[in-house]
Design a protein around this motif. Structure first.
Motif, PDB file in Angstrom:
ATOM      1  N   VAL A  47      15.712  -2.658  -2.835  1.00 17.55           N
ATOM      2  CA  VAL A  47      14.396  -3.111  -3.306  1.00 17.55           C
ATOM      3  C   VAL A  47      14.334  -3.031  -4.833  1.00 17.55           C
TER       4      VAL A  47
ATOM      5  N   SER B  10       9.179  -8.676   2.419  1.00 20.10           N
ATOM      6  CA  SER B  10       8.147  -7.644   2.444  1.00 20.10           C
ATOM      7  C   SER B  10       7.569  -7.479   3.845  1.00 20.10           C
ATOM      8  N   ASN B  39       7.090   0.580   0.301  1.00 21.69           N
ATOM      9  CA  ASN B  39       7.984  -0.305  -0.444  1.00 21.69           C
ATOM     10  C   ASN B  39       7.625  -1.765  -0.206  1.00 21.69           C
ATOM     11  N   ALA B  40       7.319  -2.094   1.044  1.00 19.62           N
ATOM     12  CA  ALA B  40       6.920  -3.473   1.355  1.00 19.62           C
ATOM     13  C   ALA B  40       5.659  -3.834   0.586  1.00 19.62           C
ATOM     14  N   LEU B  43       6.522  -4.524  -3.078  1.00 22.18           N
ATOM     15  CA  LEU B  43       7.117  -5.851  -3.247  1.00 22.18           C
ATOM     16  C   LEU B  43       6.038  -6.929  -3.232  1.00 22.18           C
ATOM     17  N   ARG B  44       5.145  -6.798  -2.266  1.00 22.75           N
ATOM     18  CA  ARG B  44       4.087  -7.796  -2.128  1.00 22.75           C
ATOM     19  C   ARG B  44       3.190  -7.814  -3.367  1.00 22.75           C
ATOM     20  N   GLN B  47       4.936  -9.451  -6.268  1.00 21.88           N
ATOM     21  CA  GLN B  47       5.006 -10.902  -6.103  1.00 21.88           C
ATOM     22  C   GLN B  47       3.659 -11.541  -6.432  1.00 21.88           C
TER      23      GLN B  47
END
Lengths: 184, 59
Positions: A47, B10, B39-40, B43-44, B47
């Motif tokens: 990540v 994500s 973590n997802a 990322l989202r 973005q």
């Protein structure tokens, strides 16, 4: 070769995504908590690589320092400390819940997917903080600092107080535990 | 690397985290699945910020 160079970022992204997903599957699949933690480490690093691809170098550095460094050490410490007392194995009835869990997960993913689709087809979110920064060409760290210490100063300080309270609470609970249990 | 790719990654991380929280009984493993979900979300969020920056530049 030209094709390779043109799609280099795409290829790197696919590799990183594959590593991240494999690590995430490993977290669930590995029986041993140590193996699951090491698998999680792979996900964290992948990540971080995706963050680099998204031009968020500061986030990537923080991801490596805090997640891959701090949180992983925390997990490994807890695993080693808890391992001394034997945790009973998974009870049998959990096995029957696995299909229900998978179905619920798929449903949740579908729900989130619909939400993402609805959000992306609607008007974009209002980014007042970034519009403020977008006037001058600022780096990642400056942008984070601006929004953290200017627009979100009060939530930031509240969070640090909450963390302080949690830390003190953990110390108090830990002390009580050893006091009751006697010399370890 | 388009928006959709990152969102799918994500989403997949998030789903794996939720499934892991439901499936695993080990407390520490459940916490690790929470980390997957966080973590997802990171990322989202990143973005979304990228999208917003593009909108700012265009508008």
């Amino acid at each position: 070769m030209t094709w390779f160079l043109v799609h280099f970022a795409q290829i790197v992204f696919y590799c990183l995504a594959a590593v991240a997903l494999a690590g995430a599957v490993g977290v669930i699949a590995f029986r041993s908590p140590v193996h699951a933690a090491l698998s999680l480490l792979g996900t964290f690093l992948a990540v971080a690589g995706v963050f680099v691809l998204m031009q968020a170098e500061f986030l990537a550095a923080v991801q490596v320092l805090i997640y891959a460094g701090g949180i992983m050490v925390l997990f490994l410490f807890v695993i080693m400390l808890v391992k001394a007392r034997d945790i009973p194995d998974e009870p049998q009835y959990v096995r029957r819940l696995v299909p229900a869990a998978v179905i619920l997960g798929v449903l949740l993913a579908a729900l989130v997917g619909v939400g993402l689709w609805a959000a992306s087809s609607g008007p974009p979110a209002d980014g007042a903080a970034l519009r403020l920064v977008a006037g001058a060409p600022l780096g990642n760290t400056e942008a984070v600092g601006w929004s953290l210490y200017r627009d979100y100063l009060l939530p930031f300080e509240v969070v640090s107080i909450v963390l302080l309270v949690a830390m003190i609470g953990a110390i108090v609970m830990g002390r009580k535990e050893t006091g009751r249990g006697g010399a370890a | 690397m388009s928006t959709t790719h990152v969102l799918v990654l994500s989403l997949a991380l998030f789903t794996l985290g939720v499934v892991g929280m439901a499936v695993r009984r080990n407390f520490i493993t459940v916490l690790m699945c929470v980390e997957l979900i966080l973590n997802a979300a990171n990322l989202r969020l990143k973005q979304t910020v990228n999208l917003d920056q593009v909108n700012v530049m265009e508008g």
